[in-house]
Design an enzyme around this catalytic site. Sequence first.
Site, mmCIF file in Angstrom:
data_model
loop_
_atom_site.group_PDB
_atom_site.id
_atom_site.type_symbol
_atom_site.label_atom_id
_atom_site.label_comp_id
_atom_site.label_asym_id
_atom_site.label_seq_id
_atom_site.Cartn_x
_atom_site.Cartn_y
_atom_site.Cartn_z
ATOM 1 N N HIS A 178 1.413 -3.898 7.593
ATOM 2 C CA HIS A 178 0.328 -3.119 6.982
ATOM 3 C C HIS A 178 -0.546 -2.458 8.052
ATOM 4 O O HIS A 178 -1.733 -2.224 7.837
ATOM 5 C CB HIS A 178 -0.518 -3.992 6.042
ATOM 6 C CG HIS A 178 0.207 -4.293 4.755
ATOM 7 N ND1 HIS A 178 -0.004 -3.593 3.597
ATOM 8 C CD2 HIS A 178 1.165 -5.204 4.468
ATOM 9 C CE1 HIS A 178 0.780 -4.073 2.634
ATOM 10 N NE2 HIS A 178 1.503 -5.044 3.147
ATOM 11 N N THR A 179 0.048 -2.173 9.179
ATOM 12 C CA THR A 179 -0.660 -1.425 10.225
ATOM 13 C C THR A 179 -0.246 0.039 10.220
ATOM 14 O O THR A 179 -0.948 0.873 10.774
ATOM 15 C CB THR A 179 -0.361 -2.009 11.619
ATOM 16 O OG1 THR A 179 1.052 -2.198 11.726
ATOM 17 C CG2 THR A 179 -1.063 -3.343 11.826
ATOM 18 N N ASP B 185 9.316 2.438 8.064
ATOM 19 C CA ASP B 185 10.667 2.143 7.599
ATOM 20 C C ASP B 185 11.657 3.240 7.982
ATOM 21 O O ASP B 185 12.752 2.976 8.470
ATOM 22 C CB ASP B 185 10.679 1.981 6.079
ATOM 23 C CG ASP B 185 9.799 0.831 5.629
ATOM 24 O OD1 ASP B 185 9.363 0.034 6.485
ATOM 25 O OD2 ASP B 185 9.542 0.732 4.412
#
Length: 389
Positions: free
Chosen positions: A39-40, A177
């Site tokens: 979540h960075t 991703d």
Amino acid sequence: MSEAVAGAATVAERFTQLYGTEPEGVWAAPGRVNLIGEHTDYNDGFVMPFALPHTTVAAVARRTDGRLRLHSGDVDGGVVELRVDELAPESDRAWTAYPAGVVWALREAGHPVTGADVHLTSTVPSGAGLSSSAALEVVVALALNDLYELGLKGWQLARLCQRAENVYVGAPTGIMDQTASACCTEGHALFLDTRDLSQRQIPFDLAAEGMRLLVVDTRVKHAHSDGEYGKRREGCEKGAALLGVDALRDVPYDGLDAALDRLGDEEEVRRLVRHVVTENERVERVVALLQAGETRAIGPVLTEGHASLRDDFRISCPELDLVVDTANASGALGARMTGGGFGGSAIVLVEEADEEAISKAVVDAFAAAGFTAPRVFAAVPSPGAHRLS
Ligand code: ADP
Ligand code: MG
């Protein structure tokens, strides 16, 4: 999903059965697991994924008549036919939105993609937090980049794939991703600065050092995960606004206490900020340890990261906590949830000699808790997207 990696020849043969002509080539793009940096990526921070040996393989041929024909060997149903000039964001709720979104994003960016026939199949577990969606986007983007001679680099393809997923599919995701699938290299983890997309390949050859990294797919995906992701993202944006910075990346680790003081009684935001700032520091610490050859010492940093995701970011779940707690109690070097949270997968760093005992302890703990049996496999840092034939 078939367990064996589908060979290029098999995928090409199926393409020919479906479309009556031979494909112009076959490409592969991997799923990924994130070693650290959770979540960075939407906070302009650091991430450190590596590519899995599991890939999505696509056979592709160009078309000049504006038709886009899509087929997945992993989905029931036949060939789906679309027209490239009719592609519209959020018009498609099916799997075809991912590849169609890539074509849309390429065309929107001015690239002359006039159609394609695509057949694909994947060994990346879907919905397990291992980025089957990015593998699917990137394999199609790379194939079209090659066939239409667009000359785009890996990071540029990743940006277009992210746009496809954000705008066309309608799923808010960061850039990690797609960059991982497009740019990772064998035997390395990718240290990525998501602000400017600068990259460093960090050697990460656990086998040579007698260790293994286990991926434990919990096989659960809690239903509210998408909404919770959006809330965390908004909370982070609020934190940045309150602190007067462009993104939480700009809050230095040694300025964290001062920043938390400034946030006063915004308890929720304080927690999110603390996670993001400490997580960026953990990524930098893992990079430094790996470069110093102190690979075993990253274990506790992974476990620290899990605690932060569980207690501050609050995106863990009983299944993920059970993996981490059981593995650590059974002698793992460290463990953490990986990916978006609320299910999906965890990673566990183990000595090779302990691999079996720790896997068994986790599987037994799931059985004792009445959870669905997890899928456990050892992940080797594998190549990023590439052409197979
Ligand atoms: P993750 O990326 O963590 O696996 P997502 O929900 O982001 O999970 O993406 C999963 C979706 O991607 C699936 O629901 C499906 O629509 C699409 N997808 C992934 N792999 C395939 C495949 N081999 N064939 C068809 N669709 C796929
Ligand atoms: Mg995904």
